[in-house]
Design an enzyme around this catalytic site. Structure first.
Site, PDB file in Angstrom:
ATOM      1  N   ASP A 182      60.339  25.126  55.453  1.00 30.39           N
ATOM      2  CA  ASP A 182      59.511  26.132  54.796  1.00 30.39           C
ATOM      3  C   ASP A 182      60.182  26.594  53.505  1.00 30.39           C
ATOM      4  O   ASP A 182      61.304  27.089  53.513  1.00 30.39           O
ATOM      5  CB  ASP A 182      59.300  27.322  55.729  1.00 30.39           C
ATOM      6  CG  ASP A 182      58.116  28.189  55.322  1.00 30.39           C
ATOM      7  OD1 ASP A 182      57.981  28.482  54.130  1.00 30.39           O
ATOM      8  OD2 ASP A 182      57.330  28.561  56.204  1.00 30.39           O
ATOM      9  N   SER A 216      52.325  30.100  53.251  1.00 29.20           N
ATOM     10  CA  SER A 216      52.577  29.146  54.333  1.00 29.20           C
ATOM     11  C   SER A 216      51.372  28.942  55.232  1.00 29.20           C
ATOM     12  O   SER A 216      51.229  27.872  55.838  1.00 29.20           O
ATOM     13  CB  SER A 216      53.773  29.613  55.175  1.00 29.20           C
ATOM     14  OG  SER A 216      54.960  29.570  54.421  1.00 29.20           O
ATOM     15  N   THR A 237      53.325  29.323  59.741  1.00 25.58           N
ATOM     16  CA  THR A 237      53.364  27.862  59.868  1.00 25.58           C
ATOM     17  C   THR A 237      53.037  27.382  61.278  1.00 25.58           C
ATOM     18  O   THR A 237      52.123  26.572  61.446  1.00 25.58           O
ATOM     19  CB  THR A 237      54.714  27.312  59.391  1.00 25.58           C
ATOM     20  OG1 THR A 237      54.908  27.665  58.013  1.00 25.58           O
ATOM     21  CG2 THR A 237      54.773  25.803  59.535  1.00 25.58           C
ATOM     22  N   PHE A 283      63.330  33.375  71.985  1.00 27.32           N
ATOM     23  CA  PHE A 283      64.738  33.743  71.933  1.00 27.32           C
ATOM     24  C   PHE A 283      65.032  34.995  71.117  1.00 27.32           C
ATOM     25  O   PHE A 283      66.198  35.343  70.928  1.00 27.32           O
ATOM     26  CB  PHE A 283      65.536  32.565  71.371  1.00 27.32           C
ATOM     27  CG  PHE A 283      65.300  31.270  72.105  1.00 27.32           C
ATOM     28  CD1 PHE A 283      65.871  31.054  73.347  1.00 27.32           C
ATOM     29  CD2 PHE A 283      64.487  30.291  71.564  1.00 27.32           C
ATOM     30  CE1 PHE A 283      65.653  29.872  74.041  1.00 27.32           C
ATOM     31  CE2 PHE A 283      64.254  29.100  72.236  1.00 27.32           C
ATOM     32  CZ  PHE A 283      64.841  28.885  73.485  1.00 27.32           C
ATOM     33  N   GLU A 329      59.656  23.542  62.469  1.00 27.07           N
ATOM     34  CA  GLU A 329      59.758  24.307  61.226  1.00 27.07           C
ATOM     35  C   GLU A 329      61.125  24.953  61.061  1.00 27.07           C
ATOM     36  O   GLU A 329      61.576  25.709  61.930  1.00 27.07           O
ATOM     37  CB  GLU A 329      58.698  25.412  61.173  1.00 27.07           C
ATOM     38  CG  GLU A 329      58.753  26.187  59.855  1.00 27.07           C
ATOM     39  CD  GLU A 329      58.144  27.581  59.921  1.00 27.07           C
ATOM     40  OE1 GLU A 329      57.889  28.145  58.836  1.00 27.07           O
ATOM     41  OE2 GLU A 329      57.935  28.107  61.028  1.00 27.07           O
ATOM     42  N   ASP A 348      62.860  29.637  53.978  1.00 27.96           N
ATOM     43  CA  ASP A 348      61.934  30.482  53.223  1.00 27.96           C
ATOM     44  C   ASP A 348      62.345  31.947  53.266  1.00 27.96           C
ATOM     45  O   ASP A 348      62.320  32.645  52.243  1.00 27.96           O
ATOM     46  CB  ASP A 348      60.532  30.307  53.808  1.00 27.96           C
ATOM     47  CG  ASP A 348      59.501  31.220  53.158  1.00 27.96           C
ATOM     48  OD1 ASP A 348      59.075  30.919  52.035  1.00 27.96           O
ATOM     49  OD2 ASP A 348      59.117  32.227  53.790  1.00 27.96           O
ATOM     50  N   HIS A 354      63.192  34.236  49.927  1.00 28.40           N
ATOM     51  CA  HIS A 354      62.443  35.441  49.567  1.00 28.40           C
ATOM     52  C   HIS A 354      63.377  36.584  49.187  1.00 28.40           C
ATOM     53  O   HIS A 354      63.012  37.449  48.378  1.00 28.40           O
ATOM     54  CB  HIS A 354      61.541  35.878  50.720  1.00 28.40           C
ATOM     55  CG  HIS A 354      60.201  35.199  50.734  1.00 28.40           C
ATOM     56  ND1 HIS A 354      59.334  35.269  49.668  1.00 28.40           N
ATOM     57  CD2 HIS A 354      59.594  34.448  51.680  1.00 28.40           C
ATOM     58  CE1 HIS A 354      58.234  34.586  49.960  1.00 28.40           C
ATOM     59  NE2 HIS A 354      58.369  34.061  51.167  1.00 28.40           N
ATOM     60  N   HIS A 405      55.759  24.442  50.621  1.00 29.11           N
ATOM     61  CA  HIS A 405      55.704  24.944  49.241  1.00 29.11           C
ATOM     62  C   HIS A 405      57.119  25.050  48.706  1.00 29.11           C
ATOM     63  O   HIS A 405      58.095  24.935  49.451  1.00 29.11           O
ATOM     64  CB  HIS A 405      55.009  26.316  49.180  1.00 29.11           C
ATOM     65  CG  HIS A 405      55.663  27.352  50.049  1.00 29.11           C
ATOM     66  ND1 HIS A 405      56.842  27.987  49.702  1.00 29.11           N
ATOM     67  CD2 HIS A 405      55.310  27.858  51.264  1.00 29.11           C
ATOM     68  CE1 HIS A 405      57.184  28.831  50.661  1.00 29.11           C
ATOM     69  NE2 HIS A 405      56.270  28.773  51.620  1.00 29.11           N
TER      70      HIS A 405
END
Length: 521
Positions: free
Chosen positions: A56, A100, A165, A282, A326, A331, A335, A373
């Site tokens: 991601d 996403s 996702t 988890f 994923e 990601d 960010h 992306h």
């Protein structure tokens, strides 16, 4: 001084091998690649199994930085050695730069849709619950196709299992944030939240493997702890439901053997032979970054740990399986402009790809690595070859202030490190010298040029790497939703299934027979 020290250490200790510049070295690199290319053979087998890795936010610059981080500029990541690759265009139905949810919908369901919506087509506008309920607006995902073909299917994520996702694989929602009922506004009561769709509806309830975080959205009144706090960006279930209990009851009532695991010890002791369905949750929110997770019995597993367990469960099905994995914390770190965390998470996902490659056979398993992306990460300036990718590149030729090799075009307040200086010439804006900070720390915010709430996604193309049956279908610049069609064709799913092919042939034959009859008349 820090830059000079890095160069000295690099030259003396770690970079002697990487810094070869003789003609023979360049010749060997190129001839090795040429020999690889000459040995590539197209694999026309049907893909019994498909494993799709999504990094991601893992744009090309993230991949490059990961390569340098792992072994230097001439290093090659595991998936960079795959024989086939291409590029994917990531725009959404209504945006040049996607999120996403819409990009995962393209990958998993074969259509472009609107930003912040998932598992619905572009007729559904964001927040339009009623439109999202229309059957014709709900595309069929790859997991659905695999299950209908008698294969097993699973999803793994380092995010909440209800996050954008993974949710795009099983949910149909006009808003990615509707992970549980507490985030759904009045007037949307007829729409199920994403967590309920996972546990109660097809294909979510029939996924043989589900692993990630997000307990707080599945179980009302989940318990927070110092090492596992609530994620207030996510959703806290409040309707009294315990969807983990519902999951167990559903599987048991249908005659299956479910296993629910919540930490390393339980996952490590999993009885694979007596597990038909595996649910691993988890964390309350997302899983911790790999470098900071507790690796002890009560801690959270790595992405590799989850992949290993998933393959062991899924491969029990003689008809094969489809698995989506994923690496979502790439990601999350981007960010926040934590470039080192993002690159380290990318490296952790590469280790999982390596494990999957070693556990599977390229003759019958299509293994794909791509991204949904990019981010606005840049690799800047002219740093010396062999230097640390997280270090200073050089001093600016404009104002003499140092800048790092990595930076972002957009970022949050912490990254916008500018201040006004007053002197005899008036006012001027200066940027903080990053050499005053320790840029090697995981929580260092790399500088950005444009201040936003956080670093935004990028709109550039992403790479796709493939190995196995019909991997050669990825060969140039593709639309992102093409991935769905290529996988379906390689695995003979949906419209490309044997049954569909037979029906199409019979239909064509009937047309020919009628035509001949008419001609004779």
């Amino acid at each position: 001084m820090r830059l000079q020290t890095t160069l000295v250490l690099c030259a003396v200790v770690t970079c002697a091998r990487a810094l070869r510049t003789d003609q023979q070295y360049w010749s060997e690199l190129a001839e090795n690649e040429l020999n690889e290319a000459l040995q590539v053979k197209l694999n026309y087998n049907t893909a019994k199994n498909v494993i799709l890795f999504i990094g991601d936010g893992m744009g090309p610059n993230t991949v490059t930085a990961t390569r340098i981080y792992k072994g230097g500029e001439s290093h090659r990541l595991v998936y960079e050695k795959f024989p086939h690759m291409g590029l994917l265009k990531t725009y959404a139905a209504n945006k040049m730069v996607p999120d996403s949810a819409c990009s995962a919908t393209a990958l998993f369901s074969g259509i472009k849709t609107n930003k912040d919506t998932m598992g619905v087509d572009a007729t559904v506008q964001r927040y339009d619950c009623e439109a999202s309920l229309k059957p014709e607006a709900r595309p069929v995902s790859l997991a659905s196709l695999a299950l209908k073909a008698g294969k097993s299917a699973g999803i793994i994520t380092t995010m909440r299992v209800t996050h954008a996702t993974p949710a795009a694989m099983y949910a149909h929602s006009a808003e990615r944030g509707w992970e549980c009922e507490a985030k759904m506004p009045a007037g949307t009561e007829q729409c199920k939240d994403i967590a309920r769709q996972l546990i109660e509806d097809f294909p979510g309830k029939d996924l043989q493997v589900i692993m990630g975080g997000g307990m707080q959205g599945l179980v009302t009144n989940s318990t927070a702890a110092a090492d596992d706090p609530f994620d207030y960006w996510g959703c806290l279930r409040q309707d009294g439901r315990n969807l983990v209990r519902t999951y167990k009851e559903d599987k048991t009532n249908r005659g299956f053997k479910p296993s629910v695991v919540t930490n390393n010890k339980e996952l490590g002791e999993l009885d694979v032979e007596n597990t038909d369905y595996l649910l691993g949750v988890f964390a309350n929110g997302h899983l911790k970054y790999d470098h900071e997770r507790d690796t002890g019995p009560n801690g959270m597993p790595s992405i590799s740990d989850m992949v290993e367990a998933a393959i062991k469960v899924l491969r029990k099905n003689d008809k094969g399986y489809f698995l989506m994995v994923e690496g979502g914390n790439i990601d999350m770190a981007h960010h926040r402009s934590w470039a080192k965390r993002a690159i380290d998470e990318s490296a952790a996902m590469e280790a999982a790809v390596d494990l999957a490659a070693n556990m599977t056979d390229a003759e019958d398993t299509l293994l794909i690595v791509t991204s949904d992306h990019t981010h606005t990460l840049s690799i800047n300036g002219y740093p010396e070859r062999g230097t640390n990718v997280f270090d200073i590149a050089e001093a600016s030729s404009n104002d003499g202030i140092n800048y790092t090799t990595l930076s972002y075009s957009t970022g949050g307040p912490e990254t916008f490190q500018y201040y006004v200086v007053s002197d005899e010439n008036g006012h001027s804006v200066r940027r903080r010298d990053p050499s005053l900070d320790d840029t090697q720390q995981f929580d260092y915010h790399f500088q950005a040029g444009i201040r936003l709430k956080e670093n935004s996604h990028g709109g550039g193309d992403v790479a796709i790497y493939a190995r196995g049956p019909h991997a050669h279908l990825f060969h140039n610049v593709h639309e992102q939703h093409y991935v769905y069609y290529a996988i379906s064709y390689a695995a003979k799913l949906g419209a490309y299934s044997s049954a569909a092919s037979i029906n199409a042939s019979l239909h064509l034959l009937s047309i020919v027979i009628v035509a001949i009859s008419v001609f004779k008349l």
